[in-house]
Design a protein around this motif. Structure first.
Motif, mmCIF file in Angstrom:
data_model
loop_
_atom_site.group_PDB
_atom_site.id
_atom_site.type_symbol
_atom_site.label_atom_id
_atom_site.label_comp_id
_atom_site.label_asym_id
_atom_site.label_seq_id
_atom_site.Cartn_x
_atom_site.Cartn_y
_atom_site.Cartn_z
ATOM 1 N N THR A 304 0.688 -1.230 -0.021
ATOM 2 C CA THR A 304 -0.104 -0.124 -0.214
ATOM 3 C C THR A 304 0.865 1.216 -0.025
ATOM 4 O OG1 THR A 304 -0.155 -0.290 2.582
ATOM 5 C CG2 THR A 304 -2.055 -1.243 1.157
ATOM 6 N N VAL A 306 1.071 5.696 -0.720
ATOM 7 C CA VAL A 306 0.286 7.071 -0.678
ATOM 8 C C VAL A 306 1.277 8.092 -1.047
ATOM 9 C CG1 VAL A 306 -1.070 8.953 0.363
ATOM 10 C CG2 VAL A 306 -1.493 6.297 1.199
ATOM 11 N N VAL A 320 -3.105 14.017 -4.893
ATOM 12 C CA VAL A 320 -2.708 12.707 -3.801
ATOM 13 C C VAL A 320 -3.249 11.608 -4.548
ATOM 14 C CG1 VAL A 320 -3.191 11.492 -1.687
ATOM 15 C CG2 VAL A 320 -3.237 14.023 -1.858
ATOM 16 N N ASP A 322 -2.917 7.063 -4.703
ATOM 17 C CA ASP A 322 -2.633 5.901 -3.826
ATOM 18 C C ASP A 322 -2.558 4.567 -4.797
ATOM 19 O OD1 ASP A 322 -5.530 4.719 -3.659
ATOM 20 O OD2 ASP A 322 -5.643 6.889 -3.247
#
Length: 358
Positions: A304, A306, A320, A322
């Protein structure tokens, strides 16, 4: 000597994986993460999930480290109670992790899905969720379980979340998320075996120097303009990771994005919306920095990340981004993977990757 061999054989047999099956009924709601979905919510989606699992008993070291998880395959069916959305079928692989003396189960599943009624310009133009008949499927399920209630038969109940998206391989692609409650039964096809949770291996110090990773990600995606066609993209990443323990590592690095669908979209916008005064030669490339986490499970890891765009001449939305993905280590240094890069709930690309960990 014969007694020792017999004891070793019996002990080996006790550690062998066993089989189980779970059947869950699903009922929930659609999460309207985009305005394009509000008109598609006309009922409570229903369906079922059938899971076939290998239950581990410590045959390999990683199984004990993760409190003897299950792994296997699943089949899921969902009726969205809307003729525009139709029905979805999906198959894939899953892991089950256990907590609270194995009374709490957390399922993670990833696979491919097929919809019965995808977007069609003439016959189904209102379906902005599924631009393609085939797409990716991700599932999460949190269950309270009671195994062996009657012999091998047990019961379970909890909460589920499902996600369907083509990763903008084809537009439109708002994707669809559902969540709700599930109720099911499970049956253990093997002999019940005691398990002792290993609390020592996790706490043991695991030292490893900072590792440098180079990764190349590619695939095809389409801009938000329907019918604009699939274009190749090339995403190059460089990051350092530091193992915290036998399970986890933290990441910090940068991405360089060459996404040709954005290049074509800039040209389209400059012509279609002259009032915006957009230069058709605006740089479509982007640079981002990110932090991430990697969970190691045998040769498989879950990743994961970001990130934030520090260079983005063309403002195409949120700064942003992810990434959620899975990697397979062919050797300690070389791996391949599959990930979905998104901006919140809106997918941008499904990335196929190869990388090296130096």
């Amino acid at each position: 000597m014969l007694l020792v061999l017999c004891s070793a054989f019996v002990f080996s047999q006790e550690l062998e994986d066993s089989n189980s099956v779970e059947v869950n009924f699903l009922r929930g709601v659609i999460y309207p993460h985009s305005p394009e979905l509000y008109h598609l919510i006309t009922g409570h989606p229903e369906g079922f999930m059938v899971s076939f699992s290998k239950k581990t008993h410590g045959k390999e070291a990683w199984q004990k480290l993760y409190n003897y998880p299950d792994y296997g395959g699943y089949f899921i069916f969902q009726d969205f109670k809307n003729e525009i959305l139709g029905k979805n079928y999906a198959v894939g692989a899953h892991y089950n992790f256990y907590f609270l003396k194995r009374k709490l189960q957390f399922k993670i599943g990833q696979g491919i899905a097929m919809t019965t009624n995808p977007y069609d310009k003439e016959n189904n133009s209102k379906n902005r969720a599924f631009g393609s008949r085939y797409m990716g499927n991700t599932n999460f399920m949190l269950n309270f379980k009671k195994d062996h209630l009657i012999d091998g038969l047990g019961v379970e109940a909890g909460f589920f979340f499902t996600h369907y998206s083509s990763g903008r391989f084809k537009s439109p692609n708002s994707g669809l998320n559902t969540y709700g409650i599930n109720l099911g039964v499970n049956y253990d096809l093997g002999v019940r075996k005691p398990r002792i949770r290993d609390t020592v291996a996790v706490s043991m110090k695991y030292r490893e120097p900072v590792k440098l990773n180079l990764v190349f990600r590619t695939g095809f995606n389409e801009s938000i303009v329907i019918g604009s066609g699939q274009k190749p993209f090339y995403h190059i990443g460089c990051y350092a990771d530091k193992r915290l323990n036998r399970k986890s590592a933290l990441q910090f690095g940068a991405d360089f994005f060459i996404t040709n669908s954005i290049k074509e979209y800039i040209k389209y916008r400059s012509i279609a919306y002259p009032e915006d005064h957009l230069d058709p030669n605006t740089d479509y490339k982007r640079i981002g920095v990110f932090v991430g986490h990697e969970l190691f499970i045998n040769r498989i890891s879950l990743e994961t990340q970001v990130g934030y765009y520090v260079y983005q001449p063309f403002d195409s939305g949120s700064p942003v981004y992810d990434r959620l993905g899975m990697k397979y280590y062919w050797t300690p240094k070389f791996y391949s993977g599959l990930a979905v890069k998104t901006h919140g709930f809106l997918a941008e690309a499904t990335e196929f990757s190869i990388g090296v960990r130096l």
